[in-house]
Design a protein around this motif. Sequence first.
Motif, PDB file in Angstrom:
ATOM      1  N   CYS A  26       0.874  -1.177   0.000  1.00  0.00           N
ATOM      2  CA  CYS A  26       0.000   0.000   0.000  1.00  0.00           C
ATOM      3  C   CYS A  26       0.911   1.226   0.000  1.00  0.00           C
ATOM      4  O   CYS A  26       1.804   1.340   0.848  1.00  0.00           O
ATOM      5  N   GLU A  79       0.984   5.396   0.167  1.00  0.00           N
ATOM      6  CA  GLU A  79       0.242   6.627   0.445  1.00  0.00           C
ATOM      7  C   GLU A  79       1.143   7.817   0.135  1.00  0.00           C
ATOM      8  O   GLU A  79       2.367   7.743   0.281  1.00  0.00           O
ATOM      9  N   ALA A 109      -0.350   7.635  11.212  1.00  0.00           N
ATOM     10  CA  ALA A 109      -1.779   7.755  10.911  1.00  0.00           C
ATOM     11  C   ALA A 109      -2.147   6.868   9.726  1.00  0.00           C
ATOM     12  O   ALA A 109      -3.187   6.193   9.726  1.00  0.00           O
ATOM     13  N   ALA A 110      -1.274   6.840   8.720  1.00  0.00           N
ATOM     14  CA  ALA A 110      -1.517   5.982   7.552  1.00  0.00           C
ATOM     15  C   ALA A 110      -1.497   4.510   7.957  1.00  0.00           C
ATOM     16  O   ALA A 110      -2.320   3.713   7.484  1.00  0.00           O
ATOM     17  N   ARG A 127      -2.208   3.216  10.909  1.00  0.00           N
ATOM     18  CA  ARG A 127      -3.426   2.880  11.668  1.00  0.00           C
ATOM     19  C   ARG A 127      -4.634   2.728  10.741  1.00  0.00           C
ATOM     20  O   ARG A 127      -5.461   1.826  10.941  1.00  0.00           O
ATOM     21  N   ARG A 128      -4.742   3.592   9.737  1.00  0.00           N
ATOM     22  CA  ARG A 128      -5.853   3.467   8.781  1.00  0.00           C
ATOM     23  C   ARG A 128      -5.771   2.150   8.028  1.00  0.00           C
ATOM     24  O   ARG A 128      -6.780   1.452   7.844  1.00  0.00           O
ATOM     25  N   TYR A 129      -4.569   1.796   7.589  1.00  0.00           N
ATOM     26  CA  TYR A 129      -4.370   0.572   6.824  1.00  0.00           C
ATOM     27  C   TYR A 129      -4.719  -0.655   7.672  1.00  0.00           C
ATOM     28  O   TYR A 129      -5.379  -1.590   7.198  1.00  0.00           O
ATOM     29  N   ARG A 152      -6.815  -0.754  10.186  1.00  0.00           N
ATOM     30  CA  ARG A 152      -8.273  -0.806  10.342  1.00  0.00           C
ATOM     31  C   ARG A 152      -8.937  -1.428   9.119  1.00  0.00           C
ATOM     32  O   ARG A 152      -9.854  -2.247   9.242  1.00  0.00           O
ATOM     33  N   GLU A 153      -8.471  -1.038   7.937  1.00  0.00           N
ATOM     34  CA  GLU A 153      -9.046  -1.586   6.702  1.00  0.00           C
ATOM     35  C   GLU A 153      -8.793  -3.090   6.606  1.00  0.00           C
ATOM     36  O   GLU A 153      -9.706  -3.866   6.272  1.00  0.00           O
ATOM     37  N   ARG A 194      -8.431  -5.638  16.026  1.00  0.00           N
ATOM     38  CA  ARG A 194      -7.222  -4.852  15.807  1.00  0.00           C
ATOM     39  C   ARG A 194      -6.135  -5.199  16.827  1.00  0.00           C
ATOM     40  O   ARG A 194      -4.951  -4.974  16.577  1.00  0.00           O
TER      41      ARG A 194
END
Length: 521
Positions: free
Chosen positions: A97, A99, A121-122, A124-126, A128-129, A138
């Motif tokens: 991935c 970003e 932050a990126a 943590r978002r990844y 979660r997805e 998680r």
Amino acid sequence: MPTVAQRFARHHAGGSSRSRQQAGPVVLMVSGGADSTALLVMACTSQLDLDDGRGAARIARERLHVLHVNHHLRGAASDADEVFVRELCARYGVPLCVEHASFTDLGGQNLEAAAREVRYAAARRYVRELCAEAGCSRASARIVTAHTASDRAETFIMNAIKGAGAAGLSSIPRRRNIIVRPLIDSTHEELCRFLEVKGIAWREDESNQDTSYLRNFVRHRVIPLMRERNANVVRNVGAACDILGDEDALLSKLAAQALRTCTRRQQDGLIVLDGARLASAEVAIARRMVRLVVRQLDEDARLELRHVEAVLALVAAGAGSTTLPDGIDVRMEFGACALRTAAAREELASGWLTVPGRMVLAASRVLEAFALRVPAGTDAVALARDAARDAAADEAVAFVDAAALGYAERDLVALKEAGDGSATLARGARLWVDSPAPGDLMCPLGMHGRSKKLSDILGEEQVPVAERQLVPVLRTAPGGSVVWVGGIRLDDRFKCTALSRVLIQLTIRPLDSAVVVRSVG
């Protein structure tokens, strides 16, 4: 804070059946530099300790994912880093991935800190997805960074130069929540040799040579000098960081426990501490308590030691005030230390209170008003005194003579016409409710008509300045005469007398308590 069993279990393979069943995604943060390249290669070809109770173990290939953040700070070189990571992931068959980030507004941060926030932050978002796709918790996932013993030593020295406390000198932790650092015991030089042996290239960031940056200055100037004295200095610093980290975690836990027993009141933007308890705490614990309170009020407030010491000096003196970063106001008075944010300066809602009626106040309280007819032959003063005595411990009750407010005459006519006393009492009666205002005067009950400043009365009642805006003041009209300072003092001009025929009962009670309407006669 790990226990002995948790800390040293990583030296033993195996672990519990529960840990072996964990199958959350493992996100490797890969920039393309030597350390993160070695991390990816090791994750795919050897064993890593993810601090999941299994010790060093192979990671199932289906769990592996790579995140690369292109910060676009070095133009074509940044794009070349991205291409390198794409090729490396394709070589090992790991999903990638990418970003992209831009830094037009740093919000007062330095560039390094802003870039770090973007990366985490990126990640943590990844996570979660990926967890949503896999349908797993998680907590079973891991974000894996390539921090090394070299990074840890550099951060320790940087923080020492800046004047950090134990938390800063603990440097980079082995783990924080789901973020783990399995290479924290390896040096940068060891990872470079690992890649050289395997014949794997990596990307170099030319900005890492610029010693105008503190980290690069420490890396290229300070640590080489320290190695002249002790070649093993990086590992020794790492061991010190482990000790400091464990002891810092313990002290933080103790401070949190002490803070809970010391907190007298807490709401949005305001925390009031027991001054005596804080003053009797050990300095090491008290410093952390102050930092914890400020963090709860404003996570972005940056405290320095001088700020914390200023607060503790006020507590020791028993009085005074100071202002902390981000406008946090600190006041020590009447045995209480109140910390309040500038943005959350709560003010009491103002407005008319009708009779009968109710108004919700600050701090989860409610103000209620209703009228009482004094039966013929009954002493109104005794009636009011008995009713106030029977009030609950968490209630404040006052009785006002409706005639003194100018409402009683017409209501007495209504009573006479109704005969049975069922007419609405004090028809149309209302009081204005707001907060104490500068210059407020009243004639306190018992002072026989002599006036006194409301601020002096609040001071005598030891109401902290930080909480005075929460005290309800009932008036005849906006800006009019003070009738009752809620829960504190009634004005002598509005007291009930033996001649009172209609009373207005005012009650302040907890918002969640049952409403009990008292009627007399």
